[in-house]
Write a protein that holds these residues in place. Structure first.
Motif, PDB file in Angstrom:
ATOM      1  N   MET A 161       0.822  -1.196   0.000  1.00  0.00           N
ATOM      2  CA  MET A 161       0.000   0.000   0.000  1.00  0.00           C
ATOM      3  C   MET A 161       0.865   1.259   0.000  1.00  0.00           C
ATOM      4  N   VAL A 162       1.901   1.256   0.836  1.00  0.00           N
ATOM      5  CA  VAL A 162       2.767   2.422   0.916  1.00  0.00           C
ATOM      6  C   VAL A 162       3.513   2.622  -0.406  1.00  0.00           C
ATOM      7  N   VAL A 163       3.925   1.503  -1.023  1.00  0.00           N
ATOM      8  CA  VAL A 163       4.574   1.610  -2.331  1.00  0.00           C
ATOM      9  C   VAL A 163       3.631   2.273  -3.327  1.00  0.00           C
ATOM     10  N   ALA A 164       2.340   1.876  -3.281  1.00  0.00           N
ATOM     11  CA  ALA A 164       1.363   2.472  -4.191  1.00  0.00           C
ATOM     12  C   ALA A 164       1.234   3.969  -3.930  1.00  0.00           C
ATOM     13  N   TRP A 165       1.296   4.369  -2.644  1.00  0.00           N
ATOM     14  CA  TRP A 165       1.207   5.800  -2.337  1.00  0.00           C
ATOM     15  C   TRP A 165       2.377   6.551  -2.951  1.00  0.00           C
ATOM     16  N   CYS A 166       3.574   5.959  -2.810  1.00  0.00           N
ATOM     17  CA  CYS A 166       4.770   6.639  -3.331  1.00  0.00           C
ATOM     18  C   CYS A 166       4.709   6.750  -4.847  1.00  0.00           C
ATOM     19  N   LEU A 167       4.122   5.728  -5.483  1.00  0.00           N
ATOM     20  CA  LEU A 167       4.095   5.708  -6.942  1.00  0.00           C
ATOM     21  C   LEU A 167       3.000   6.604  -7.513  1.00  0.00           C
ATOM     22  N   THR A 168       1.961   6.886  -6.711  1.00  0.00           N
ATOM     23  CA  THR A 168       0.780   7.549  -7.261  1.00  0.00           C
ATOM     24  C   THR A 168       1.117   8.813  -8.027  1.00  0.00           C
ATOM     25  N   LEU A 169       1.846   9.715  -7.380  1.00  0.00           N
ATOM     26  CA  LEU A 169       2.127  10.999  -8.017  1.00  0.00           C
ATOM     27  C   LEU A 169       2.944  10.830  -9.295  1.00  0.00           C
ATOM     28  N   PRO A 170       4.118  10.169  -9.233  1.00  0.00           N
ATOM     29  CA  PRO A 170       4.902  10.025 -10.470  1.00  0.00           C
ATOM     30  C   PRO A 170       4.199   9.198 -11.542  1.00  0.00           C
ATOM     31  N   ALA A 171       3.495   8.137 -11.153  1.00  0.00           N
ATOM     32  CA  ALA A 171       2.886   7.276 -12.164  1.00  0.00           C
ATOM     33  C   ALA A 171       1.773   8.001 -12.898  1.00  0.00           C
ATOM     34  N   ALA A 172       0.889   8.650 -12.137  1.00  0.00           N
ATOM     35  CA  ALA A 172      -0.182   9.404 -12.788  1.00  0.00           C
ATOM     36  C   ALA A 172       0.426  10.524 -13.626  1.00  0.00           C
ATOM     37  N   GLY A 173       1.514  11.116 -13.113  1.00  0.00           N
ATOM     38  CA  GLY A 173       2.183  12.186 -13.853  1.00  0.00           C
ATOM     39  C   GLY A 173       2.743  11.694 -15.170  1.00  0.00           C
ATOM     40  N   LEU A 174       3.331  10.500 -15.146  1.00  0.00           N
ATOM     41  CA  LEU A 174       3.942   9.940 -16.338  1.00  0.00           C
ATOM     42  C   LEU A 174       2.883   9.663 -17.409  1.00  0.00           C
ATOM     43  N   VAL A 175       1.796   9.021 -16.990  1.00  0.00           N
ATOM     44  CA  VAL A 175       0.712   8.733 -17.939  1.00  0.00           C
ATOM     45  C   VAL A 175       0.199  10.034 -18.535  1.00  0.00           C
ATOM     46  N   SER A 176      -0.002  11.026 -17.669  1.00  0.00           N
ATOM     47  CA  SER A 176      -0.528  12.301 -18.144  1.00  0.00           C
ATOM     48  C   SER A 176       0.458  13.016 -19.040  1.00  0.00           C
ATOM     49  N   ALA A 177       1.743  12.891 -18.736  1.00  0.00           N
ATOM     50  CA  ALA A 177       2.749  13.529 -19.583  1.00  0.00           C
ATOM     51  C   ALA A 177       2.666  12.952 -20.994  1.00  0.00           C
ATOM     52  N   GLY A 178       2.567  11.624 -21.082  1.00  0.00           N
ATOM     53  CA  GLY A 178       2.416  11.001 -22.392  1.00  0.00           C
ATOM     54  C   GLY A 178       1.149  11.454 -23.086  1.00  0.00           C
ATOM     55  N   ALA A 179       0.061  11.507 -22.309  1.00  0.00           N
ATOM     56  CA  ALA A 179      -1.217  11.931 -22.871  1.00  0.00           C
ATOM     57  C   ALA A 179      -1.138  13.370 -23.355  1.00  0.00           C
ATOM     58  N   ALA A 180      -0.448  14.223 -22.577  1.00  0.00           N
ATOM     59  CA  ALA A 180      -0.337  15.629 -22.960  1.00  0.00           C
ATOM     60  C   ALA A 180       0.473  15.778 -24.241  1.00  0.00           C
ATOM     61  N   LEU A 181       1.553  14.967 -24.335  1.00  0.00           N
ATOM     62  CA  LEU A 181       2.388  15.004 -25.530  1.00  0.00           C
ATOM     63  C   LEU A 181       1.563  14.705 -26.770  1.00  0.00           C
ATOM     64  N   LEU A 182       0.711  13.695 -26.634  1.00  0.00           N
ATOM     65  CA  LEU A 182      -0.127  13.267 -27.749  1.00  0.00           C
ATOM     66  C   LEU A 182      -1.233  14.288 -28.025  1.00  0.00           C
TER      67      LEU A 182
END
Lengths: 79, 415
Positions: free
Chosen positions: B307-328
């Protein structure tokens, strides 16, 4: 970048006091109105019933908890 | 409602979908322990939470003026495409963590998505780094600690006070109290999180020139955001409810009451003393605290660590997906269309994957862990870390109906 330790500490203190206070009071309410533990299946309906004083104290504790919930709703609505 | 362009329309729909996943994801916060202690039937619990979320959406007069609370510079040219990309990242991450049954913060997913999209489209000037630390990182660390310690102390106290009382008798009282606490959490969630979506939609409408800047959201925005979050809550993220209600620790009525009250107190105290803490982390922390507070209580650290790992990943992971989406999406209309189609495809795939091992209101209270019960096991688990969790979360959710009933007796004996 500065961490607002004062705000964090305040949140921690208030949370701790409120949580322990409410849970403690509610437990007093439960203990005051619940029967004491009786031995197995031989217990009759009246066995271990709380005294009037304990029951009143318990009800008062419940009332304080209800007031706290009302204050919580007020905080949410007035926000 | 005139002059809503197709793009603004897409942003509004996406925002409502995010709102839906938000409700879906966060049902567990208010209702997981309520369901696992048996205070409310699963269906009744989520229905109550949904109604309170809807009520909450209409209650608050303080409108979310900024969608990100100052984390991104909304005047630095945030266009509907950026909001769209940010929302897509948040939705995808919310669904992935739901599939894994992990409670993670929907707000952090939204922040992460918006940050990622802003970085790509606007550049580093669009993001306030200090605000990220102050509003996301510090609260994320503080929330479970504050809520956990408060709940642990409260659990200790309540067990001590109620010693010598008939457990069946006191359980009724605890369950009633827990329902009240859970209701407060639901209401607070409705006022906070539905506001966020309203803010996003309103911002999209403002950038499209449909409503005047600094305007309050129109009534249809409030109503649709409230409905979306309530619907999501009602359908219930049963996977996450199981993790929080059964996976982290075995919860008895006094613990459920202490955990839920601690969560309600933390949320209200933090949001009204100006140090907002994430609901998800507060609730998870208080559940762990109540697990530690009972003698013989066992916290399954493998689940907690995941669970804690998921918390740490939330910000960067959502950011990464969104960065790709924004690029497109920045490539023009076809880019936006491509992002929308990709997002739909990913959501469909995640949903299809979830159907292989469905978890719903019928099996939500079955224990997740498969370790055999016994006093020795319980005692060992307090001194040694429990067996490492399976990497594949789908395997970890293997239902073990037999394990839940004997565990309860074990716990009573140990406590």
């Amino acid at each position: 970048m500065s961490i607002d330790w004062a705000a964090l500490g305040q949140v921690f203190g208030v949370t701790l006091v409120v949580t322990v206070g409410i849970v403690g009071l509610f437990t007093v309410g439960i203990v005051g109105t619940a029967r004491t533990r009786t031995e197995g299946a031989t217990a009759t309906a009246d066995a271990g019933a709380p005294s009037t004083g304990a029951r009143l104290g318990g009800l008062a504790a419940y009332a304080v908890c209800a007031a706290a919930v009302a204050y919580g709703i007020y905080l949410i609505v007035a926000a | 409602m005139e002059h809503i362009t197709l793009l603004i329309g897409i942003v509004i729909v996406t925002a409502l979908v995010f709102d839906f996943t938000n409700g879906f994801h966060d049902t567990a916060n208010a209702m997981a322990t309520t369901i696992s202690t048996g205070a409310l039937q699963p269906k009744i619990a989520v229905a109550m939470s949904a109604v309170l979320n809807l009520v909450g959406a209409f209650l608050s007069v303080e409108v979310a003026k900024t969608i990100s609370g100052g984390i991104i510079d909304e005047s630095a040219g945030i266009r509907p495409e950026v909001i769209f990309a940010g929302l897509v990242g948040a939705i995808v991450w919310n669904l992935l963590t739901w599939l894994a049954g992990l409670p993670s913060s929907s707000s952090h997913a939204l922040f992460g998505g918006l940050i990622g999209a802003t970085l790509v489209s606007v550049g580093t000037d669009g993001v306030h780094g200090g605000a990220v630390v102050m509003k996301v990182l510090i609260p994320a660390v503080a929330a479970p600690v504050v809520a956990g310690i408060a709940s642990m102390a409260a659990t200790r106290l309540t067990y001590r006070l109620a010693r010598g009382r008939d457990e069946r008798e006191t359980a009724k009282g605890y369950r009633a109290g827990q329902i009240a606490s859970a209701a407060l959490v639901s209401l607070a969630h409705g006022t906070n999180d539905a506001q966020k979506t309203m803010g996003v939609i309103t911002l999209a409408l403002i950038t499209g020139g449909v409503v005047a800047p600094h305007a309050d959201p129109p009534l249809w925005v409030i109503a649709s955001a409230g409905m979306a979050i309530a619907l999501g809550t009602y359908l219930g993220g049963w996977r996450i409810i199981r993790t929080m209600g059964k996976g982290i620790t075995d919860i008895q009525p006094p613990q459920g009451f202490a955990a839920q009250t601690g969560a309600a107190a933390t949320i209200l105290a933090s949001s009204h003393l100006g140090f907002a803490l994430s609901t998800t982390q507060v609730c998870s922390g208080s559940v762990m605290g109540s697990g530690l507070g009972r003698k013989g209580g066992v916290v399954r650290w493998s689940t907690a660590v995941r669970m804690v790992v998921a918390w740490c990943l939330t910000l960067p992971a959502a950011g990464l997906v969104s960065a790709g989406a924004a690029l497109l999406a920045d490539q023009g209309d076809w880019g936006v269309a491509a992002v929308a189609i990709l997002a739909l495809g990913i959501c469909g795939a995640i949903w299809a994957a979830s159907r292989r091992k469905p978890i719903d209101h019928t099996n939500v209270n079955e224990a997740e862990a498969t370790e055999p019960p016994g006093v020795v096991t319980a005692a060992l688990q307090t001194v040694t870390p429990p067996p490492a969790g399976t990497l594949n979360p789908a395997e970890g959710e293997e239902p073990a109906p037999a394990a839940s009933a004997p565990r309860a007796t074990t716990a009573t004996a140990a406590g």
